[in-house]
Design a protein around this motif. Structure first.
Motif, short mmCIF file in Angstrom:
data_model
loop_
_atom_site.label_atom_id
_atom_site.label_comp_id
_atom_site.label_asym_id
_atom_site.label_seq_id
_atom_site.Cartn_x
_atom_site.Cartn_y
_atom_site.Cartn_z
N ARG A 53 47.54 -8.65 52.48
CA ARG A 53 45.77 -8.78 52.61
C ARG A 53 46.38 -8.34 54.50
N GLY A 54 45.41 -7.22 54.74
CA GLY A 54 45.40 -6.62 56.41
C GLY A 54 44.10 -5.86 57.04
N VAL A 55 44.44 -5.79 58.47
CA VAL A 55 43.54 -4.98 58.75
C VAL A 55 43.84 -3.66 59.05
N VAL A 56 43.08 -2.56 58.63
CA VAL A 56 43.18 -1.47 59.33
C VAL A 56 42.60 -0.85 60.86
N LEU A 57 44.09 -0.26 61.80
CA LEU A 57 44.54 -0.51 62.56
C LEU A 57 43.60 0.70 63.39
N THR A 58 44.33 2.35 62.90
CA THR A 58 43.99 3.88 63.01
C THR A 58 44.83 4.53 61.44
N VAL A 59 44.35 5.24 61.19
CA VAL A 59 45.08 6.47 60.47
C VAL A 59 44.99 7.80 60.95
N GLN A 60 45.76 8.32 60.49
CA GLN A 60 46.23 9.51 61.12
C GLN A 60 46.35 10.61 59.37
N ASN A 61 46.12 11.85 59.71
CA ASN A 61 46.13 12.68 58.53
C ASN A 61 47.53 13.46 59.06
N LEU A 62 48.20 13.28 57.80
CA LEU A 62 49.56 13.96 57.66
C LEU A 62 49.71 15.74 57.27
N ILE A 107 38.93 1.95 59.35
CA ILE A 107 39.42 1.07 60.63
C ILE A 107 38.67 0.24 60.57
N GLY A 108 39.34 -1.08 61.49
CA GLY A 108 38.23 -2.77 61.18
C GLY A 108 38.51 -3.38 60.45
N GLU A 109 38.41 -3.05 58.83
CA GLU A 109 38.31 -3.95 57.63
C GLU A 109 39.54 -4.37 57.31
N ARG A 110 39.28 -5.40 56.33
CA ARG A 110 40.16 -6.05 55.89
C ARG A 110 40.63 -6.07 54.57
N TYR A 111 41.32 -5.71 54.25
CA TYR A 111 41.99 -4.95 52.69
C TYR A 111 43.07 -6.12 51.95
N VAL A 112 42.94 -5.86 51.25
CA VAL A 112 44.23 -6.36 50.10
C VAL A 112 44.68 -5.27 49.23
N ILE A 113 45.77 -4.84 50.14
CA ILE A 113 46.29 -3.29 49.76
C ILE A 113 47.75 -3.65 49.22
N SER A 114 48.13 -2.71 47.33
CA SER A 114 49.50 -3.29 47.19
C SER A 114 50.11 -1.91 46.68
N GLY A 115 50.90 -1.53 46.24
CA GLY A 115 51.29 -0.65 45.93
C GLY A 115 52.92 -0.67 45.94
N SER A 116 53.42 0.50 46.40
CA SER A 116 54.72 1.04 45.85
C SER A 116 55.58 1.44 46.90
N VAL A 117 56.81 1.14 46.75
CA VAL A 117 57.56 1.30 48.42
C VAL A 117 58.48 2.47 47.77
N CYS A 127 44.89 3.37 41.75
CA CYS A 127 45.38 2.92 40.03
C CYS A 127 45.59 1.73 40.32
N VAL A 128 46.14 1.35 41.52
CA VAL A 128 46.52 -0.13 41.69
C VAL A 128 45.57 -1.04 42.20
N TYR A 129 46.28 -2.32 42.76
CA TYR A 129 44.57 -3.05 43.51
C TYR A 129 45.02 -2.99 44.85
N THR A 130 43.81 -2.08 45.47
CA THR A 130 43.29 -2.51 46.58
C THR A 130 41.95 -2.57 47.09
N ARG A 131 41.60 -3.68 47.50
CA ARG A 131 39.38 -3.95 47.45
C ARG A 131 39.23 -4.89 49.35
N THR A 132 38.72 -4.22 49.26
CA THR A 132 38.45 -5.28 50.94
C THR A 132 37.95 -6.64 50.38
N TRP A 133 38.85 -7.11 51.37
CA TRP A 133 38.82 -8.60 51.13
C TRP A 133 37.19 -9.21 51.34
#
Length: 160
Positions: A53-62, A107-117, A127-133
């Motif tokens: 669970r975390g808050v998105v601080l920045t977004v960058q296009n790669l 940005i600024g939104e709290r999410y539960v984010i899951s995924g792969s390493v 396709c994985v569990y990623t939702r706003t808190w």
């Protein structure tokens, strides 16, 4: 008569060339079309390599030769599934377009984010569990913990 037959052959030759050109174009298009398809979805992130669970601080296009991704800098409030390095700030990558299963985090939104390493990188997708808190019901928030070490392990300070 010979002239009519010759015109007929030229017309058939052009038609065949156009058919082959159209079939080749369609085959090329089909080869480059990607679409997001997911299997059954989970009620939490326990099926993934990580869950937090975390808050998105920045977004960058790669931009790269073979990829177009977004990278999110996330301040981690809590880990629900253990990963080797539990840092306070993580970078999570996802495809830019939802058609490629990319997630669009705000940005600024709290999410539960899951995924792969993937080596040193964390990745997420549709396709994985990623939702706003705030969108997760209270009863489901209790089911986010994925193991005995998920509750009380300390976070590592960010490396400088």
């Amino acid at each position: 008569m010979a002239l009519l037959f010759r015109r007929y052959l030229l017309t058939m030759e052009r038609s065949i060339k156009l058919i082959f050109l159209a079939v080749g174009f369609l085959a090329l298009c089909v080869g480059y079309v990607h679409a997001c398809t997911c299997g059954p979805r989970s009620d939490n992130g326990c099926q993934s390599d990580y869950s937090l669970r975390g808050v998105v601080l920045t977004v960058q296009n790669l931009n790269g030769r073979d990829f177009y991704e977004k990278e999110y800098l996330v301040y981690v409030e809590r880990y629900y599934k253990e990963i080797p390095l539990r840092q306070m700030y993580v970078r999570i990558r996802s495809a830019r377009q939802s058609s490629l299963c990319g997630v669009q985090l705000q940005i600024g939104e709290r999410y539960v984010i899951s995924g792969s390493v993937d080596g040193p990188r964390l990745r997420t997708n549709l396709c994985v569990y990623t939702r706003t808190w705030d969108s997760i019901p209270d009863w489901q928030k209790q089911n986010l913990y994925c193991g005995p070490g998920a509750l009380n392990l300390p976070l590592l300070a960010p490396s400088t």
